[in-house]
Design a protein around this motif. Structure first.
Motif, PDB file in Angstrom:
ATOM      1  N   PHE A 310     -33.875 124.938   2.322  1.00 26.13           N
ATOM      2  CA  PHE A 310     -35.097 125.598   1.673  1.00 26.13           C
ATOM      3  C   PHE A 310     -34.924 127.054   1.092  1.00 26.13           C
ATOM      4  CE2 PHE A 310     -39.099 127.462   2.702  1.00 26.13           C
ATOM      5  CZ  PHE A 310     -39.789 126.623   2.615  1.00 26.13           C
ATOM      6  N   ALA A 311     -33.932 127.638   1.606  1.00 25.68           N
ATOM      7  CA  ALA A 311     -33.947 129.211   1.116  1.00 25.68           C
ATOM      8  C   ALA A 311     -33.466 128.791  -0.502  1.00 25.68           C
ATOM      9  CB  ALA A 311     -32.518 129.733   1.872  1.00 25.68           C
ATOM     10  N   ASP A 312     -32.818 127.961  -0.803  1.00 24.48           N
ATOM     11  CA  ASP A 312     -32.109 127.749  -2.095  1.00 24.48           C
ATOM     12  C   ASP A 312     -33.276 127.186  -2.896  1.00 24.48           C
ATOM     13  OD1 ASP A 312     -29.876 127.823  -3.507  1.00 24.48           O
ATOM     14  OD2 ASP A 312     -30.275 125.758  -3.772  1.00 24.48           O
ATOM     15  N   LEU A 313     -34.381 126.591  -2.253  1.00 24.34           N
ATOM     16  CA  LEU A 313     -35.495 125.970  -3.181  1.00 24.34           C
ATOM     17  C   LEU A 313     -36.398 127.156  -3.530  1.00 24.34           C
ATOM     18  CD1 LEU A 313     -37.428 123.560  -3.468  1.00 24.34           C
ATOM     19  CD2 LEU A 313     -38.414 124.090  -1.203  1.00 24.34           C
TER      20      LEU A 313
END
Lengths: 321, 321
Positions: A310-313
């Motif tokens: 999610f952080a990467d998203l």
């Protein structure tokens, strides 16, 4: 996936946070999607929320089921260390809901609703639950939501959900609930209906003036917006190639968020932002299978990996002029 | 806002990046919202995209207007250093579009479309444009999009937009365009129609297999999703209390993004992520007033502040288990 629930218990670490009290519906759902159909599977807002929260905090579940509620479902909840002392088993049939999803999953049609034992439900909290620090009032009659709050001594953080039916039909009672909660989670149409504003930031402003310092507007696969005194946080929904059944996604989102808040105790706006990311992760797992099936095989490492994804998203490099 | 366009020019720093060629429509739009109405204001996809891009890169605009196109509109574009050597002034009336927005701005009804001089438009690029490094093919007939590409020597990065009308009616021609572009931007319904997939990540996968390494799915006020070989990026739309007119938001988004890419030259997935944030900022300004009016008073410091606010919008602390 886990035929012997006791083995699931063995895999899980004990949650360490404060207790989270969850009040709301348990249901037997019949779900139709474009590709499949499931009859009378375990559902209900409180059920999804409790299960999602149980990965992070000890959960106390208050609700009602009928005498036809399968023992295996209770065993499944107990296998997640969900305290069922507040679960009433009434004579009669369990609450039932049936619905059908459109191909893109963004629209659903309710085919049938049978309140059954839920119709006369009055939540009675075991005395031991009065010390609950965190409370999630899932979508039920606001009269009952107030009754629950009357039975909890000094909760640290209370959140509630609601729906169009109560906003339209029991507005006064709902406003009484909103005065007493720290956070409300509701979808965009409900936010518009409650506030009388079409614009979502404007709607959130009106709703915040009704009581809750934190307003979370859920937008399905468009994610969620969180409004508080420190501004706005936008949490996109995790894009998935495989969506099987969106039922319970919003409740899993709320449950995951509340479970994380109970675990960390950080109810600051920054703490709520992180909790909403955890909630988004749980919602994304929820939709990957029917009912609570995806949760059965879920473990902390998998949740952790999705939070990282999610952080990467949303990651991007600072715009340098 | 700036009655004397030359003063606007004086305020602006010279853009330093590679040239961006923009091809598409210039229009006179008549817009109805719940609260207001504007008649025959400056619009058109190429117009919005060029103006948004002009904050970051030298823009070359190719399109057609009729003999009734107000000179003041040309002056406005020139005031932003937009090169109009490729703007054809045909005899006849300028392309006109009229539409009405619902209260929540998520639905609009087209009331009238008059192609006028746009109907027989064949883009003829000035010889000097053949060296354009960055090209944005706004939504026009894919036959014309291919014709444009035939007149550019070796573009470094080409992006295109399209619409349901071409996906349905000129699919073969559109596929020929997609084979030759690095990036396509289209909305969610168009992505579903083009790919035959309801699920957006699945749709993006199909579209990527048609040619473009980068697929950007625009979702209005739900933001955008960017798919590439390195994964997915979700850019929420900037939540605004004051939305006046969403016309041109998607084109400003694309233009801001392409302008930023031309400025930085970084067309890696990471570079595109940042460019999409810049595009989101430009789109958020676009909707704050009718036509291109908000852009008239916009400066780099204000854009920079919104990009910073955008970073704040999605910021959260790492989930620590």
């Amino acid at each position: 996936m886990n035929p012997d629930p006791s083995r699931t218990v063995a895999k899980q670490a004990e949650p360490t946070g404060s207790s989270l009290l969850v009040v709301g519906s348990l249901a037997l759902d019949t779900i139709e999607t474009q590709n499949s159909r499931r009859e009378e599977v375990l559902g209900g807002a409180a059920c999804y929320a409790s299960f999602a929260a149980s990965f992070f905090a000890p959960v106390r579940l208050v609700g009602v089921v009928g005498s036809d509620f399968p023992r295996a479902h209770e065993d499944l909840l107990r296998s997640r260390n969900i305290d069922l002392a507040g679960l009433e088993r009434a004579s009669g049939r369990t609450f039932r809901w049936a619905g059908r999803y459109a191909a893109d999953f963004n629209n659903r049609t309710t085919l049938d609703t049978q309140l059954n034992v839920f119709e006369t439900f009055r939540p009675k909290l075991p005395a031991a639950y009065a010390d609950s620090a965190f409370v999630f009032l899932a979508n039920i009659d606001p009269v009952l939501q107030v009754e629950v709050l009357g039975q909890v001594r000094r909760p640290r953080f209370v959140a509630c959900d609601t729906m169009n039916f109560w906003i339209g039909g029991k507005r006064t009672e709902l406003l009484r609930v909103l005065e007493r909660v720290n956070m409300v989670l509701l979808n965009d149409e409900e936010a518009r209906q409650l506030s009388g504003k079409d614009n979502l930031p404007a709607a959130a402003g009106v709703i915040r003036s009704m009581g809750p310092a934190a307003v979370v507007i859920k937008r399905g696969d468009a994610g969620a917006l969180f409004f508080s005194e420190e501004g706005v946080f936008a949490a996109p929904a995790f894009p998935l190639e495989k969506v099987v059944d969106p039922t319970g996604a919003g409740d899993s989102f709320a449950g995951g968020c509340m479970g994380w808040l109970a675990r960390t105790g950080d109810t600051s706006p920054a703490g709520i932002r992180t909790a909403l990311v955890v909630g988004s992760a749980l919602a994304s797992f929820c939709v990957e299978d029917f009912s609570l099936d995806r949760f059965r095989s879920l473990d902390e490492m998998t949740i952790r990996a999705r939070c990282a994804a999610f952080a990467d998203l949303v990651r991007f490099e600072r715009v340098r002029f």
